[in-house]
Design a protein around this motif. Structure first.
Motif, PDB file in Angstrom:
ATOM      1  N   THR A  82       0.866  -1.179   0.000  1.00  0.00           N
ATOM      2  CA  THR A  82       0.000   0.000   0.000  1.00  0.00           C
ATOM      3  C   THR A  82       0.900   1.226   0.000  1.00  0.00           C
ATOM      4  OG1 THR A  82      -0.107   0.218   2.396  1.00  0.00           O
ATOM      5  CG2 THR A  82      -1.789  -1.181   1.363  1.00  0.00           C
ATOM      6  N   GLU A  83       0.286   2.403   0.047  1.00  0.00           N
ATOM      7  CA  GLU A  83       1.051   3.648   0.049  1.00  0.00           C
ATOM      8  C   GLU A  83       2.111   3.663   1.151  1.00  0.00           C
ATOM      9  OE1 GLU A  83       2.237   7.070  -1.634  1.00  0.00           O
ATOM     10  OE2 GLU A  83       0.564   5.867  -2.358  1.00  0.00           O
ATOM     11  N   GLY A  84       1.794   3.185   2.334  1.00  0.00           N
ATOM     12  CA  GLY A  84       2.745   3.232   3.449  1.00  0.00           C
ATOM     13  C   GLY A  84       3.337   1.893   3.829  1.00  0.00           C
ATOM     14  N   SER A  85       3.218   0.878   2.985  1.00  0.00           N
ATOM     15  CA  SER A  85       3.714  -0.458   3.315  1.00  0.00           C
ATOM     16  C   SER A  85       4.553  -1.034   2.184  1.00  0.00           C
ATOM     17  CB  SER A  85       2.547  -1.421   3.574  1.00  0.00           C
ATOM     18  OG  SER A  85       1.783  -1.012   4.658  1.00  0.00           O
ATOM     19  N   ARG A  86       5.692  -1.608   2.547  1.00  0.00           N
ATOM     20  CA  ARG A  86       6.563  -2.279   1.574  1.00  0.00           C
ATOM     21  C   ARG A  86       6.980  -3.627   2.158  1.00  0.00           C
ATOM     22  NH1 ARG A  86       4.728   1.531  -0.351  1.00  0.00           N
ATOM     23  NH2 ARG A  86       5.642   3.096  -1.701  1.00  0.00           N
ATOM     24  N   CYS A  87       7.399  -4.532   1.270  1.00  0.00           N
ATOM     25  CA  CYS A  87       7.792  -5.863   1.730  1.00  0.00           C
ATOM     26  C   CYS A  87       8.887  -6.447   0.848  1.00  0.00           C
ATOM     27  CB  CYS A  87       6.588  -6.805   1.750  1.00  0.00           C
ATOM     28  SG  CYS A  87       5.864  -7.072   0.118  1.00  0.00           S
TER      29      CYS A  87
ATOM     30  N   ALA B 227       2.277  10.701   8.540  1.00  0.00           N
ATOM     31  CA  ALA B 227       3.117  11.691   9.229  1.00  0.00           C
ATOM     32  C   ALA B 227       4.540  11.183   9.444  1.00  0.00           C
ATOM     33  CB  ALA B 227       2.495  12.068  10.573  1.00  0.00           C
ATOM     34  N   GLY B 228       4.764   9.900   9.225  1.00  0.00           N
ATOM     35  CA  GLY B 228       6.090   9.336   9.447  1.00  0.00           C
ATOM     36  C   GLY B 228       6.475   9.294  10.916  1.00  0.00           C
ATOM     37  N   ASN B 229       5.495   9.280  11.806  1.00  0.00           N
ATOM     38  CA  ASN B 229       5.808   9.271  13.238  1.00  0.00           C
ATOM     39  C   ASN B 229       5.536   7.911  13.885  1.00  0.00           C
ATOM     40  OD1 ASN B 229       3.037   9.323  13.257  1.00  0.00           O
ATOM     41  ND2 ASN B 229       2.848  11.102  14.597  1.00  0.00           N
ATOM     42  N   TYR B 230       5.525   6.865  13.073  1.00  0.00           N
ATOM     43  CA  TYR B 230       5.289   5.507  13.562  1.00  0.00           C
ATOM     44  C   TYR B 230       5.907   4.529  12.572  1.00  0.00           C
ATOM     45  CZ  TYR B 230       2.662   1.233  14.656  1.00  0.00           C
ATOM     46  OH  TYR B 230       2.308  -0.058  14.968  1.00  0.00           O
ATOM     47  N   ILE B 231       6.514   3.467  13.086  1.00  0.00           N
ATOM     48  CA  ILE B 231       7.042   2.401  12.236  1.00  0.00           C
ATOM     49  C   ILE B 231       6.677   1.058  12.842  1.00  0.00           C
ATOM     50  CG2 ILE B 231       9.327   2.451  13.340  1.00  0.00           C
ATOM     51  CD1 ILE B 231       8.652   1.503   9.663  1.00  0.00           C
ATOM     52  N   LYS B 232       6.252   0.140  11.975  1.00  0.00           N
ATOM     53  CA  LYS B 232       6.011  -1.242  12.375  1.00  0.00           C
ATOM     54  C   LYS B 232       6.778  -2.113  11.393  1.00  0.00           C
ATOM     55  CE  LYS B 232       2.067  -3.282  11.425  1.00  0.00           C
ATOM     56  NZ  LYS B 232       0.671  -3.755  11.483  1.00  0.00           N
ATOM     57  N   VAL B 233       7.618  -2.996  11.898  1.00  0.00           N
ATOM     58  CA  VAL B 233       8.374  -3.933  11.064  1.00  0.00           C
ATOM     59  C   VAL B 233       7.963  -5.333  11.487  1.00  0.00           C
ATOM     60  CG1 VAL B 233      10.657  -4.704  10.327  1.00  0.00           C
ATOM     61  CG2 VAL B 233      10.290  -2.297  10.921  1.00  0.00           C
ATOM     62  N   ASN B 234       7.657  -6.177  10.507  1.00  0.00           N
ATOM     63  CA  ASN B 234       7.163  -7.514  10.763  1.00  0.00           C
ATOM     64  C   ASN B 234       7.925  -8.525   9.922  1.00  0.00           C
ATOM     65  OD1 ASN B 234       5.263  -9.863   9.917  1.00  0.00           O
ATOM     66  ND2 ASN B 234       4.318  -9.016  11.755  1.00  0.00           N
ATOM     67  N   TYR B 235       8.320  -9.618  10.551  1.00  0.00           N
ATOM     68  CA  TYR B 235       8.893 -10.741   9.819  1.00  0.00           C
ATOM     69  C   TYR B 235       7.940 -11.912   9.993  1.00  0.00           C
ATOM     70  CZ  TYR B 235      11.974 -14.599   8.474  1.00  0.00           C
ATOM     71  OH  TYR B 235      12.502 -15.720   7.878  1.00  0.00           O
TER      72      TYR B 235
ATOM     73  N   CYS C 191       9.161  13.247   6.924  1.00  0.00           N
ATOM     74  CA  CYS C 191       8.869  12.675   5.609  1.00  0.00           C
ATOM     75  C   CYS C 191      10.031  11.833   5.086  1.00  0.00           C
ATOM     76  CB  CYS C 191       8.531  13.800   4.626  1.00  0.00           C
ATOM     77  SG  CYS C 191       6.941  14.570   4.985  1.00  0.00           S
ATOM     78  N   SER C 192      11.046  11.619   5.902  1.00  0.00           N
ATOM     79  CA  SER C 192      12.196  10.803   5.491  1.00  0.00           C
ATOM     80  C   SER C 192      11.780   9.349   5.329  1.00  0.00           C
ATOM     81  CB  SER C 192      13.304  10.874   6.545  1.00  0.00           C
ATOM     82  OG  SER C 192      13.738  12.190   6.701  1.00  0.00           O
ATOM     83  N   SER C 193      12.307   8.695   4.300  1.00  0.00           N
ATOM     84  CA  SER C 193      11.969   7.297   4.053  1.00  0.00           C
ATOM     85  C   SER C 193      12.493   6.407   5.178  1.00  0.00           C
ATOM     86  CB  SER C 193      12.530   6.845   2.713  1.00  0.00           C
ATOM     87  OG  SER C 193      13.929   6.917   2.718  1.00  0.00           O
ATOM     88  N   ILE C 194      11.836   5.259   5.314  1.00  0.00           N
ATOM     89  CA  ILE C 194      12.185   4.292   6.352  1.00  0.00           C
ATOM     90  C   ILE C 194      12.326   2.935   5.681  1.00  0.00           C
ATOM     91  CG2 ILE C 194      11.510   3.266   8.543  1.00  0.00           C
ATOM     92  CD1 ILE C 194       9.643   5.707   8.935  1.00  0.00           C
ATOM     93  N   ILE C 195      13.348   2.187   6.056  1.00  0.00           N
ATOM     94  CA  ILE C 195      13.602   0.853   5.516  1.00  0.00           C
ATOM     95  C   ILE C 195      13.493  -0.154   6.659  1.00  0.00           C
ATOM     96  CG2 ILE C 195      15.323  -0.653   4.444  1.00  0.00           C
ATOM     97  CD1 ILE C 195      16.536   1.952   3.233  1.00  0.00           C
TER      98      ILE C 195
ATOM     99  N   VAL D 134      10.011   2.863   2.550  1.00  0.00           N
ATOM    100  CA  VAL D 134       8.643   3.337   2.712  1.00  0.00           C
ATOM    101  C   VAL D 134       8.700   4.863   2.790  1.00  0.00           C
ATOM    102  CG1 VAL D 134       6.607   3.281   4.189  1.00  0.00           C
ATOM    103  CG2 VAL D 134       8.045   1.268   4.018  1.00  0.00           C
ATOM    104  N   GLN D 135       7.904   5.531   1.963  1.00  0.00           N
ATOM    105  CA  GLN D 135       7.831   6.995   1.980  1.00  0.00           C
ATOM    106  C   GLN D 135       6.590   7.422   2.740  1.00  0.00           C
ATOM    107  OE1 GLN D 135      11.277   7.649   0.330  1.00  0.00           O
ATOM    108  NE2 GLN D 135       9.971   9.365   0.784  1.00  0.00           N
ATOM    109  N   PRO D 136       6.747   8.063   3.894  1.00  0.00           N
ATOM    110  CA  PRO D 136       5.566   8.447   4.683  1.00  0.00           C
ATOM    111  C   PRO D 136       4.736   9.569   4.083  1.00  0.00           C
ATOM    112  CG  PRO D 136       7.590   8.872   5.909  1.00  0.00           C
ATOM    113  CD  PRO D 136       7.971   8.306   4.599  1.00  0.00           C
TER     114      PRO D 136
END
Length: 136
Positions: A40-45, A60-68, A113-117, A133-135
């Motif tokens: 989705t817009e805020g989700s990558r895999c 807003a880029g103020n939350y991150i969830k990483v799942n394996y 707005c900085s990307s998150i990996i 992921v681009q917030p």
């Protein structure tokens, strides 16, 4: 009237899943991953040999969830983490021997707005990543 509303909600949910290319994502994270890694817009895999690594952030880029989502394999000890502005952040090592199973970590961040990996770092020294992921 209630049954009509329930039918509408179910139809909207089905259309939303079709719009995602049929990629199932649970509250725990993705269980499969398309070749381009776009959920989705805020989700990558990323599809890994023994599972799926996924990352989610909000607008807003103020939350991150990483799942394996681990689907198989032998013994594994690893750390889930993320990279933002070139800085790696990892949670503690976890025994990840259960499969299938979701291993997940999340945290609040400063809005940006900085990307998150999303990252998975194994005790064997291998690092696996998601596309950025681009917030915003």
């Amino acid at each position: 009237m209630r049954s009509g509303l329930r039918g509408t909600v179910m139809a909207v949910t089905a259309v939303a899943l079709i719009g995602l290319g049929g990629v199932p994502a649970s509250a725990d994270g993705a269980t499969s991953c398309p070749l381009d890694g776009w959920i989705t817009e805020g989700s990558r895999c990323s599809k890994l040999g023994n599972g799926v690594l996924s990352a989610y952030t909000n607008n807003a880029g103020n939350y991150i969830k990483v799942n394996y989502y681990r689907t198989g394999g032998g013994s594994l000890t690893a750390r889930i983490g993320y990279e933002r502005l070139g800085v790696n952040n990892y949670w503690a090592n976890q025994n990840m021997n259960l499969a299938p199973f979701h291993y997940e970590r999340s945290t609040a961040l400063s809005a940006s707005c900085s990307s998150i990996i999303g990252k998975l770092y194994t005790n064997g020294g291998a690092t696996y990543t998601t596309p950025a992921v681009q917030p915003c």
